[in-house]
Design an enzyme around this catalytic site. Structure first.
Site, PDB file in Angstrom:
ATOM      1  NE  ARG A  38      -2.325  -1.333   3.177  1.00  0.00           N
ATOM      2  CZ  ARG A  38      -2.558  -1.476   4.754  1.00  0.00           C
ATOM      3  NH1 ARG A  38      -4.231  -0.994   4.727  1.00  0.00           N
ATOM      4  NH2 ARG A  38      -2.191  -1.699   5.644  1.00  0.00           N
ATOM      5  CG  ASN A  54      -4.306  -4.592   3.042  1.00  0.00           C
ATOM      6  OD1 ASN A  54      -3.680  -4.474   1.842  1.00  0.00           O
ATOM      7  ND2 ASN A  54      -3.514  -4.705   4.099  1.00  0.00           N
TER       8      ASN A  54
END
EC number: 6.2.-.-
Length: 780
Positions: A18, A36
């Site tokens: 990320r 996520n």
């Protein structure tokens, strides 16, 4: 202006994915968010089509070190995005489809920090970041967030929290992030319960003290990443012998750990591929050729010409070995055959009579993960044991398997792994050991339940080995009955071959291959024990074309651990014992056998009492080894005689094989299949013994003879069945000499040879084969 939803699947959680998305999205001028979820990573991005395309290209090129993009799908986003920036959003819980990252060895940046006096991570044994550290070993549930790991017990201090939330920091959303102030701690205890005092030895801290203890010849139980290890100085014979006696592991080679490659190179040759494995994030044990420039304790690896080395894989191990200029033994923290201890109380209870000291810590190990073992054969990596660093990374299934149902394969009895099949992937568990031990079987059940929950896996079918007495098979039957789902019993050697096909990407509807499955034993479709098989197989069905002549295993399991029983059985099967005991009366092996209760053994064979017939090539190896004086009386672990005979082989004899007269085998046609009979080889082999031909030369001749015999049989079967693809599988093909010789001979004939790399050739790969066979049969 385009708005897209970008779905990324693969190993993309807990690896700094990320932050990479965030950094690249900002650089490309995109608005939106990333989060996520159970399927992986979801990106919503707003910007020009060119900017989004550039972002996607850079994301694939600049993927973090531990990440693996399995699939990236771009679709137009129908909703509205009310973002004036790019942000990282909270995780979303939904159906679990993402991959779990394996535990990863300490990265170079973290290594530098633990030895930097100006870093706040100086000498902190649990230092990690998104590029390294614990993953599977601490995980309770997906998504991989701190609250779902054993690190949930440790609240982050302000400094760690700052790192955790700083998207420019290497520790951004590193779930196990911690430091001296807020994280787990390690401490030293004496096994006898007496206090440890600083005056006992010079030390910086308890971790540093372990090095001093090892140098003084003490045995230390060390709580590592996925379990306990037992350590001692590998150059002190007294310490190594003491460890062997206390652990009751009398001959099996010990694994070694060294501070760096420089130390390893004093004891082994290290080629480029071996070096690559050693320093990789997986940091496995690598079996390499021993050179012993410096003296190693003889008891470390008796009867071997290879040594199994690994480099430190956690900051704890780096700190212990900082002052250690020689290798240490680092073997599983257990009593032989039991699973590795993973919690402090259990370790102190079970290892208290083995270790002198304990290095403990208070980070809970959720998932037991042993060390992986690999070797390089020729130029190809061969997996011996698949565990830390590799499990549970999925294996992509070949074309045709993409719409498979969810399947659970239970694996074998020895070297067990189980396998979950879903959405075109196989998820193999870590190595779980031999289930015949009650503690190992309990650990197997615990790990199975954990995986089923972690992956939200709901099997539509269960697959077992044909052997009726395997505990994994019995449990599989119970689960299938309790859940009212289909049960697939799969023949052992068919599963070996299918595993080799699957990892080599052979498509579902390909023509059959010729599989050569050589191992200790497996239950056959005729209720006898197989182990030397030539099988025409695809994923759905198989046909046995040839086998080695069945010979009695006198005493059943005893024959595995007393190799002389196989020698006698071979001589009886060849119908030569009566003649040879006179003709070769002066030979040690004949005199040795004459002193055994032969009348009783003959009755057992004649009446079929605890003497099942087997075509096992593993037992043939035992018979030859015992005949030439290797592990004749007994073995302390399965395959010891064969492994020690391989180590003895005279390589010069192999390289000059045109000048060597090999031992003959006969080919017969029996019950509609070919039968390879080893009877003719015994006279020339005993003649060699009588002429005092050295053991290494006889060992070389046997390996070459067996390779030549296999090649002749394969050539005949390939011509008769119009096949040009052969799979070499089974535990016997972990013998690097036999594997290389057979591969070379078959390639000269223009035959395409499939071998193992991703999963073990031994029973550790069986569950993959079971799973793909059941999947193929379910789709007919």
């Amino acid at each position: 202006m385009a708005i897209e939803e970008i779905r990324v699947c693969g190993t993309v959680q807990g690896v700094g994915f990320r932050p990479t998305v965030y950094r690249l999205a900002k650089a490309c001028g995109l608005y939106g968010d990333v989060c996520n979820d159970g399927q992986g990573v979801l990106i919503r991005a707003s910007g020009s089509e060119a900017a989004i395309t550039k972002f996607v290209a850079r994301l694939q090129q600049e993927c973090p070190p531990l990440a693996r993009i399995q699939q990236l799908v771009r679709t137009p986003y129908e909703g509205e995005l009310n973002f004036n920036n790019f942000v990282i959003s909270s995780s979303v819980s939904n159906t679990i489809k993402t991959e779990i990252t394996p535990d990863a060895a300490t990265c170079p940046q973290c290594q530098q920090e633990i030895f930097d006096p100006f870093s706040r991570f100086y000498r902190y044994p649990f230092t990690n970041c998104t590029h390294c550290g614990p993953r599977l070993s601490i995980l309770r549930a997906i998504p991989y967030d701190r609250c779902n790991t054993s690190m949930s017990a440790f609240a982050m201090c302000p400094e760690c929290e700052k790192d955790y939330h700083n998207v420019e920091n290497r520790r951004f959303h590193a779930q196990p992030v911690a430091c001296h102030t807020c994280g787990p701690i390690a401490w030293l205890e004496r096994a006898d319960g007496k206090p440890v005092t600083a005056s006992m030895f010079s030390m910086l801290d308890d971790v540093d003290a372990v090095c001093t203890l090892l140098q003084k010849g003490q045995i230390v139980a060390i709580k590592g990443l996925g379990g306990f290890h037992l350590a001692c100085d590998a150059t002190q014979e007294t310490a190594v012998q003491k460890l062997r006696q206390r652990k009751r592991r009398y001959h099996k080679p010990f694994a070694l750990m060294a501070r760096d490659l420089t130390v390893i190179k004093e004891y082994c040759t290290v080629n480029a591929k071996e070096r690559e494995l050693l320093v990789s994030p997986t940091a496995p044990i690598v079996l390499m050729q021993a050179i012993r420039k410096k003296q190693l304790a003889p008891s470390v690896a008796p009867g071997q010409n290879t040594l199994g080395f690994m480099l430190p894989n956690t900051p704890l191990h780096h700190l212990i070995l900082r002052r250690m200029n020689r290798p240490i033994v680092l073997t599983s923290g257990n009593i032989s055959n039991e699973p590795q201890c993973i919690n402090n109380n259990d370790a102190q209870d079970k290892l208290g009579t083995i270790a002198d000291y304990f290095l403990l810590h208070n980070r809970e190990i959720i998932n037991r993960v042993d060390d992986s073992v690999l070797r390089v054969v020729g130029d190809k990596v061969q997996t011996i044991r698949r565990a830390r660093g590799y499990a549970p990374t999925p294996i992509n299934l070949p074309p045709g398997f993409h719409n498979v149902p969810q399947i659970l394969a239970m694996g074998s009895e020895l070297k067990n792994t189980f396998c979950l099949l879903r959405e075109g992937q196989a998820i193999l568990s870590q190595h779980l050991g031999d289930l015949e031990d009650a503690a190992a079987f309990n650990a197997f059940q615990d790990t199975l339940n954990l995986y089923l929950n972690l992956f939200e896996h709901k099997p539509e079918a269960i697959v077992i080995d044909l052997h009726p007495e395997y505990l994994s098979s019995k449990l599989g039957k119970e689960l299938a009955t309790a859940n009212q789902i289909k049960l697939y019993p799969i023949q052992h050697h068919h599963a070996h071959i299918a595993a080799c096909m699957a990892e080599n990407g052979i498509p579902l509807d390909s023509p059959p291959v010729l599989g050569i499955a050589l191992d200790g034993l497996g239950y056959g479709t005729d209720s006898t024990l197989w182990g030397g098989e030539f099988i025409l197989a695809d994923y759905r069905r198989f046909k046995r074309l040839a086998t080695f002549k069945p010979v009695a295993m006198i005493g059943g399991t005893q024959a595995i651990y007393q190799p002389w029983r196989n020698t006698y059985a071979q001589l009886i099967a060849a119908d030569v014992w009566d003649n040879y005991q006179q003709q070769y009366a002066d030979l040690e092996i004949i005199q040795f056998l004459k002193n055994k209760p032969l009348q009783l053994l003959n009755q057992l064979m004649q009446k079929g009492i605890n003497s099942p017939s087997t075509s096992s090539v593993g037992r043939l190896f035992d018979a030859i080894a015992a005949a030439i004086g290797i592990c004749r009386e007994e073995c302390s672990y399965e395959g010891q005689a064969a492994i020690e005979m391989e180590a003895l082989v005279d390589i010069n004899s192999l390289n000059n094989n045109k000048e060597v007269v090999t031992y003959p085998f006969n080919f017969r046609f029996l019950d509609s299949i070919y039968c390879i009979d080893s009877s003719p080889m015994w006279r020339p082999l005993l003649n060699d013994l009588q002429q005092q031909i050295p053991q290494p030369v006889i060992a070389a001749k046997f390996h070459q003879s067996l390779a030549d015999t296999i090649t002749v049989m394969v050539n005949r079967l390939c011509q008769e069945n119009t096949i040009n693809q052969v799979a070499l599988t089974g535990g016997v093909f972990q013998n690097s000499i036999l594997l290389e010789q057979v591969t070379k001979c078959l390639q000269i004939l223009g035959i395409n040879v499939l071998t193992h790399s991703l999963v073990p050739a031994n029973d550790g790969g069986i569950s993959l084969g079971q799973a793909v066979i059941a999947a193929a049969q379910s789709m007919t």
